[in-house]
Enzyme design. Sequence first.
Site, PDB file in Angstrom:
ATOM      1  N   SER A  26       2.202  -8.207   7.834  1.00  0.00           N
ATOM      2  CA  SER A  26       0.779  -8.113   7.573  1.00  0.00           C
ATOM      3  C   SER A  26       0.617  -7.311   6.289  1.00  0.00           C
ATOM      4  CB  SER A  26       0.106  -7.425   8.751  1.00  0.00           C
ATOM      5  OG  SER A  26      -1.264  -7.282   8.494  1.00  0.00           O
ATOM      6  N   CYS A  27      -0.627  -6.876   5.950  1.00  0.00           N
ATOM      7  CA  CYS A  27      -0.797  -6.197   4.667  1.00  0.00           C
ATOM      8  C   CYS A  27      -0.436  -4.719   4.745  1.00  0.00           C
ATOM      9  CB  CYS A  27      -2.208  -6.404   4.135  1.00  0.00           C
ATOM     10  SG  CYS A  27      -3.470  -5.645   5.153  1.00  0.00           S
ATOM     11  N   ILE A  28      -0.335  -4.164   5.957  1.00  0.00           N
ATOM     12  CA  ILE A  28       0.100  -2.770   6.050  1.00  0.00           C
ATOM     13  C   ILE A  28       1.270  -2.659   7.018  1.00  0.00           C
ATOM     14  CG2 ILE A  28      -2.036  -1.589   5.427  1.00  0.00           C
ATOM     15  CD1 ILE A  28      -2.583  -1.242   8.445  1.00  0.00           C
ATOM     16  N   PRO A  37       0.825  -1.209   0.000  1.00  0.00           N
ATOM     17  CA  PRO A  37       0.000   0.000   0.000  1.00  0.00           C
ATOM     18  C   PRO A  37       0.863   1.266   0.000  1.00  0.00           C
ATOM     19  CG  PRO A  37      -0.802  -1.564   1.643  1.00  0.00           C
ATOM     20  CD  PRO A  37       0.508  -2.086   1.134  1.00  0.00           C
TER      21      PRO A  37
END
Lengths: 410, 102
Positions: free
Chosen positions: B100-102, A352
Site C-alpha cells: 500500500s502507500c504506507i 513516505p
Amino acid sequence: MKNLVILGAGTAGTMMANHLRPKLSKDLWNISIVDQYKTHYYQPGFLFLPFDTYTEEQVKKVGKKFIPKGVNYIQKKIEQIFPKENKVQLEDETLSYDILIIATGSKIAPEEVEGMKGKNWHKNVFDFYTYEGALALRNKLREWEGGKLLVHLTEMPIKCPVAPLEFAFLADSFFIKKGMRDKVEISYVTPLSGAFTKEKSAATLGYLLEEKNIKLETDFAIERVDNENNKIVDYGERAIDFDLLVTIPTNMGDDVIARSGMGDDLNFVPTHENSLQSKDHENVFVIGDATNVPASKAGSVAHFESETLTDNILLYIDGKPLKEEFDGHANCFIETGKNKALLIDFNYKQEPVEGTFPFPGIGPLKLLKESVFNHWGKLAFRWIYWNMLLKGISIPFVSRNMTTAGKKLD
Amino acid sequence: MTTTISGTEINVTEDGYLTDFSQWTPEIAKELAKNEEIELTDRHWEIIKWIQDRVNAGEALSIRGIKKSGVLDIKEFYALFPGGPLKLSTKIAGVPKPKSCI
Ligand SMILES: Cc1cc2nc3c(=O)[nH]c(=O)nc-3n(C[C@H](O)[C@H](O)[C@H](O)COP(=O)(O)OP(=O)(O)OC[C@H]3O[C@@H](n4cnc5c(N)ncnc54)[C@H](O)[C@@H]3O)c2cc1C
C-alpha cells in the site's frame, strides 16, 4: 468551434473545467462537463460522518456552483464513449469532441464478493465510501452496544488507501469517548502482509495499532461474507467472526468504461503515468481515480495531476510534445485519533519518510509523525477543498512535483 | 541490508524480500522456500516463473489478477503457498511484495 468534453464533475473534472476555461479562447473552444448527479460530495468527509464529527451539510454542495461561467454543465448519465468516432453518448443526446478528458472516478463494487451486498448490507455489514453507507453506519454506531468490530479491506487498489486505518483509529477514540471501549474488540483485516507495508512507515508507525489495542489480521484474501454466521471467510477457509463489519469493498472504475471497452480488469483506463494521456487514443486524457497509474487515488493527487494535465492539453492543442512531468505526487493527512494526525508526502519513487512540511526544517507540519497541528491540517483540508482545490487554485508553497527538501532520506 | 543465502550475499529488505531481482537464483529460491517450510515442486516453479514475468512486465499482483489469469485458481494458490500465498510466492520469486502507500 472546437469541443472539449470533460466526463465527470467530481474533484478532478471540476478542477479541469476551472483550469481550462480561462486558458482556452471562448471563440475557439466550447467546454462541456457531464455528470449524472446534482450533488458534489466531499468524500474525505465520509470518514467523519459515521462518528458524528461532520454533519450531512458539511459534506455536500450543489455541483454546478463550482463550474465556471462559460462551461456547459450537462447533468446526464454517460452511456458510452466511442473513441474511434470521437463521440460520447449520453442518455438522450450525443456529443462530439476534439479533446476528451475522462474523470469518472472510482466507486465501490461490493457485488464482487459473494454475500457482501447480501441481506445484512447496511444492517451489520457497512461501507463508508458512499454517502449512503457512511450515514447508515452513523445511525448504527449511535445505538450499537458493542461487540466485535472488523475494519476490513477487500483488495487493492482503493481510493484513499489510508482511510480504513484512519477509520480503525477514529473508532478507538470514538468508543473511548463514549465510555464503552471495553465493550468493543477492534480488528483490522487486510489482504496485505501488514497494516504498514513500506519500510519507513512500518518502522515508525508500527506502535499505533498496539497502543490503540487494535488486533491485526494479515494476508486475508476474502472469498465470501457468511451472512448466516456473521463471518468473513478467505480462500484458505480461514474465518473471522464479527458483530459489525465495516468493509472497503473492491473499488472499480465506472461501468461506462467497461461498456466503452476502454478499461482494464477493474475498469481503470490505461494511462501514461507521467503525461496523463490515455495509452490508446491521443486526444483522450485521463485524470483522478479513473486512471490506472500507480499513484494513490486521492484528491490531492488529482490536484497535482490537474496542473500537469492543463499544460499538456495546451501543448497538445499547439501540436507540441507533452510534458512527461507528473511524478505520482501525493500529500495525505492520516487521522490517528485523539485529535492527532500524521502527514505523508510521497510519489511514484519516494516512499513516505519523516521530515517537515512544507518548509524544510521548520514545518509547521510534521511528516510521518503524529501531531495536533497535522489534525488541524486535515480539518482545514475541507475548506481548502471547497475554496481552492475545486477552483483550480494552487496550494501556496506546495508544488505539483514532490520535493525532497525537508525529508529525512538515507 | 544484506544477508547470505546458499553462499551468496544478497540485498534484502527488513522482512527478507530481495531488493535486486538480478541477484535471484533458483538456489536462493529453494533456501527462501525452505525457511517458509515449503518444498518446491514443478508446479511451484511454473508459478514462480509466471509471477516473475508479470511483475517484470510492470503489472501489480493481486488475488483478482491470479483468479483471472487462468493459470491457477485461488484454492491451488493457497495449497502451494499456505497461509499467505501472495506474500510467500513473491518472496520466493524474488520480487517485491504487494504494498500500500504506507
Ligand atoms: C472515505 C474517503 C476518504 C477520502 N479521504 C481523502 C483525503 O483525506 N484526502 C484526499 O486527497 N482524498 C481523499 N479521498 C479520495 C478523493 O475523494 C478522491 O480521490 C477524489 O474525489 C477523486 O476525484 P475524481 O474526480 O477522480 O472522482 P470523483 O470525485 O469520484 O468524481 C467522479 C464523478 O464522475 C461521475 N460519473 C462517473 N460515471 C458517470 C457516468 N456514467 N455518467 C455520469 N457521471 C458519471 C460521478 O457522478 C462523479 O461525480 C477520500 C475518499 C473517500 C471515499
